[in-house]
Design a protein around this motif. Sequence first.
Motif, PDB file in Angstrom:
ATOM      1  N   ILE A 153      91.430  28.896  33.388  1.00 41.80           N
ATOM      2  CA  ILE A 153      91.128  29.644  32.164  1.00 41.80           C
ATOM      3  C   ILE A 153      92.242  29.454  31.139  1.00 41.80           C
ATOM      4  CG2 ILE A 153      90.650  31.920  31.197  1.00 41.80           C
ATOM      5  CD1 ILE A 153      89.664  32.757  33.993  1.00 41.80           C
ATOM      6  N   SER A 154      93.485  29.515  31.618  1.00 42.89           N
ATOM      7  CA  SER A 154      94.627  29.350  30.729  1.00 42.89           C
ATOM      8  C   SER A 154      94.598  27.998  30.022  1.00 42.89           C
ATOM      9  CB  SER A 154      95.927  29.497  31.522  1.00 42.89           C
ATOM     10  OG  SER A 154      97.044  29.141  30.748  1.00 42.89           O
ATOM     11  N   ASP A 155      94.315  26.940  30.762  1.00 40.94           N
ATOM     12  CA  ASP A 155      94.237  25.603  30.165  1.00 40.94           C
ATOM     13  C   ASP A 155      93.243  25.590  29.014  1.00 40.94           C
ATOM     14  OD1 ASP A 155      96.009  24.732  32.095  1.00 40.94           O
ATOM     15  OD2 ASP A 155      94.467  23.814  33.348  1.00 40.94           O
ATOM     16  N   TRP A 156      92.085  26.203  29.258  1.00 37.81           N
ATOM     17  CA  TRP A 156      91.013  26.194  28.258  1.00 37.81           C
ATOM     18  C   TRP A 156      91.381  27.042  27.041  1.00 37.81           C
ATOM     19  CZ3 TRP A 156      87.565  30.105  26.583  1.00 37.81           C
ATOM     20  CH2 TRP A 156      86.474  29.637  25.830  1.00 37.81           C
ATOM     21  N   LEU A 157      91.899  28.247  27.265  1.00 39.70           N
ATOM     22  CA  LEU A 157      92.254  29.121  26.152  1.00 39.70           C
ATOM     23  C   LEU A 157      93.418  28.559  25.335  1.00 39.70           C
ATOM     24  CD1 LEU A 157      91.969  32.685  27.730  1.00 39.70           C
ATOM     25  CD2 LEU A 157      90.619  31.790  25.821  1.00 39.70           C
ATOM     26  N   THR A 158      94.320  27.848  25.995  1.00 45.36           N
ATOM     27  CA  THR A 158      95.477  27.292  25.302  1.00 45.36           C
ATOM     28  C   THR A 158      95.062  26.320  24.202  1.00 45.36           C
ATOM     29  OG1 THR A 158      96.946  27.607  27.196  1.00 45.36           O
ATOM     30  CG2 THR A 158      97.592  25.937  25.614  1.00 45.36           C
ATOM     31  N   THR A 159      93.932  25.661  24.369  1.00 46.05           N
ATOM     32  CA  THR A 159      93.464  24.729  23.326  1.00 46.05           C
ATOM     33  C   THR A 159      93.128  25.473  22.041  1.00 46.05           C
ATOM     34  OG1 THR A 159      91.148  24.835  24.050  1.00 46.05           O
ATOM     35  CG2 THR A 159      92.535  23.174  25.084  1.00 46.05           C
ATOM     36  N   VAL A 167      94.598  28.901  21.324  1.00 37.78           N
ATOM     37  CA  VAL A 167      95.666  29.815  20.884  1.00 37.78           C
ATOM     38  C   VAL A 167      97.070  29.283  21.162  1.00 37.78           C
ATOM     39  CG1 VAL A 167      94.149  31.790  21.170  1.00 37.78           C
ATOM     40  CG2 VAL A 167      95.674  31.152  23.039  1.00 37.78           C
ATOM     41  N   GLY A 168      97.172  28.107  21.753  1.00 41.30           N
ATOM     42  CA  GLY A 168      98.473  27.499  21.985  1.00 41.30           C
ATOM     43  C   GLY A 168      99.296  28.231  23.036  1.00 41.30           C
ATOM     44  N   ASP A 169     100.615  28.107  22.911  1.00 46.86           N
ATOM     45  CA  ASP A 169     101.495  28.647  23.957  1.00 46.86           C
ATOM     46  C   ASP A 169     101.655  30.166  23.880  1.00 46.86           C
ATOM     47  OD1 ASP A 169     103.109  28.917  21.745  1.00 46.86           O
ATOM     48  OD2 ASP A 169     104.646  27.500  22.417  1.00 46.86           O
ATOM     49  N   ARG A 170     100.895  30.822  23.024  1.00 44.56           N
ATOM     50  CA  ARG A 170     100.889  32.295  23.038  1.00 44.56           C
ATOM     51  C   ARG A 170     100.129  32.826  24.250  1.00 44.56           C
ATOM     52  NH1 ARG A 170      98.048  34.508  18.269  1.00 44.56           N
ATOM     53  NH2 ARG A 170      96.778  32.617  18.402  1.00 44.56           N
ATOM     54  N   LEU A 171      99.350  31.963  24.915  1.00 48.00           N
ATOM     55  CA  LEU A 171      98.546  32.381  26.066  1.00 48.00           C
ATOM     56  C   LEU A 171      99.443  32.545  27.290  1.00 48.00           C
ATOM     57  CD1 LEU A 171      96.650  31.734  28.710  1.00 48.00           C
ATOM     58  CD2 LEU A 171      95.668  33.064  26.835  1.00 48.00           C
ATOM     59  N   LYS A 172      99.299  33.676  27.977  1.00 43.64           N
ATOM     60  CA  LYS A 172     100.075  33.954  29.182  1.00 43.64           C
ATOM     61  C   LYS A 172      99.160  34.497  30.274  1.00 43.64           C
ATOM     62  CE  LYS A 172     104.006  32.903  27.262  1.00 43.64           C
ATOM     63  NZ  LYS A 172     104.758  31.688  27.688  1.00 43.64           N
ATOM     64  N   ILE A 173      99.548  34.243  31.514  1.00 47.69           N
ATOM     65  CA  ILE A 173      98.855  34.816  32.672  1.00 47.69           C
ATOM     66  C   ILE A 173      99.656  36.027  33.135  1.00 47.69           C
ATOM     67  CG2 ILE A 173      98.154  34.453  35.061  1.00 47.69           C
ATOM     68  CD1 ILE A 173      97.934  31.446  34.403  1.00 47.69           C
ATOM     69  N   LYS A 174      99.043  37.189  33.066  1.00 48.42           N
ATOM     70  CA  LYS A 174      99.721  38.406  33.516  1.00 48.42           C
ATOM     71  C   LYS A 174      99.326  38.672  34.976  1.00 48.42           C
ATOM     72  CE  LYS A 174      99.908  43.412  32.724  1.00 48.42           C
ATOM     73  NZ  LYS A 174      99.021  43.776  33.872  1.00 48.42           N
ATOM     74  N   TRP A 175     100.319  38.699  35.832  1.00 53.04           N
ATOM     75  CA  TRP A 175     100.096  38.950  37.259  1.00 53.04           C
ATOM     76  C   TRP A 175      99.420  40.300  37.432  1.00 53.04           C
ATOM     77  CZ3 TRP A 175     101.577  42.886  40.475  1.00 53.04           C
ATOM     78  CH2 TRP A 175     101.486  42.659  41.851  1.00 53.04           C
ATOM     79  N   PRO A 176      98.405  40.428  38.291  1.00 54.63           N
ATOM     80  CA  PRO A 176      97.888  39.324  39.107  1.00 54.63           C
ATOM     81  C   PRO A 176      96.653  38.629  38.540  1.00 54.63           C
ATOM     82  CG  PRO A 176      97.058  41.397  39.946  1.00 54.63           C
ATOM     83  CD  PRO A 176      97.920  41.747  38.762  1.00 54.63           C
ATOM     84  N   THR A 217      92.087  33.499  16.364  1.00 60.06           N
ATOM     85  CA  THR A 217      91.907  32.184  15.749  1.00 60.06           C
ATOM     86  C   THR A 217      91.417  32.359  14.323  1.00 60.06           C
ATOM     87  OG1 THR A 217      89.690  32.065  16.717  1.00 60.06           O
ATOM     88  CG2 THR A 217      91.462  30.946  17.896  1.00 60.06           C
ATOM     89  N   PRO A 218      91.744  31.437  13.442  1.00 59.46           N
ATOM     90  CA  PRO A 218      91.350  31.561  12.033  1.00 59.46           C
ATOM     91  C   PRO A 218      89.904  31.129  11.798  1.00 59.46           C
ATOM     92  CG  PRO A 218      92.644  29.576  12.326  1.00 59.46           C
ATOM     93  CD  PRO A 218      92.625  30.267  13.670  1.00 59.46           C
ATOM     94  N   ASN A 219      88.961  31.896  12.326  1.00 63.50           N
ATOM     95  CA  ASN A 219      87.543  31.557  12.180  1.00 63.50           C
ATOM     96  C   ASN A 219      86.900  32.442  11.125  1.00 63.50           C
ATOM     97  OD1 ASN A 219      87.299  29.611  14.336  1.00 63.50           O
ATOM     98  ND2 ASN A 219      87.591  31.321  15.726  1.00 63.50           N
TER      99      ASN A 219
END
Length: 254
Positions: free
Chosen positions: A94-100, A102-111, A163-165
């Motif tokens: 999911i992170s890989d996909w969302l990063t496209t 929102v960029g590196d603002r995407l984080k995985i919060k445990w768990p 995102t700027p939509n």
Amino acid sequence: MYKFRPKTLFLGQKINYLPSCQSTNDVASSLITGGNVLDGTVVITEHQTAGRGQRGNQWEAQPGQNLTFSLILQPSFLQANEQFWLNIAISLGISDWLTTYVGDRLKIKWPNDLYVQERKIGGILIENTLYGYTLGWSVVGIGLNINQTRFRVPTATSLSNETPNDHDFVLPDLLPGLLESLERRYLALRSGQRDVLKTNYLQVLFRYQEESAFIADGARFRGVIVGVEETGRLAIQVGDRLRSFAFKEVEFVF
């Protein structure tokens, strides 16, 4: 509505679309119980009336505005004590996909959560069935905020908000790419690429190696997340003491 074939080997090759249901995880579990289900089947709905989150919370999602679906997987290559590796693979997909977007603002919060900086954009709920000492079937519930722009809690956000939509995302158009991203990470796990997965996971882990506030046993403390153990416990350095916490044993303070 979701009549497409993603460019995958098995994930999403069978899609069960329901206009409305209580919980896609419950529907997926019923399919497994019925005994007539394929590995990689997706159950998706536009309106989930009783979606579940971690800690028994209800998942807030306006009808037709977000992606709410469940994956049915058969990860029999994982031992019972290796369940968290599935969390790692799914959250990275999911992170890989969302990063496209929102960029590196995407984080995985445990768990099991996805954040854009300090705001939650998605969540994962994995329910496993054990066959002896290995995993049998896994139902992976995923909720991603896409077009919804208003939430009851201030710490929630959506892809549209981030995102700027000037128009809404078309949900059926988003799903194939997401499923392809999820399958890539799942196949990496299945082929034994754990070192790469763990490294990538820590690179995007929320508040990793940052001093933060937490609550455990009713007490607030400050510490630094230094890793995640093989069993999925969160490792936090508190002064000169290394503490580890299982699910529900520690809370993040915002």
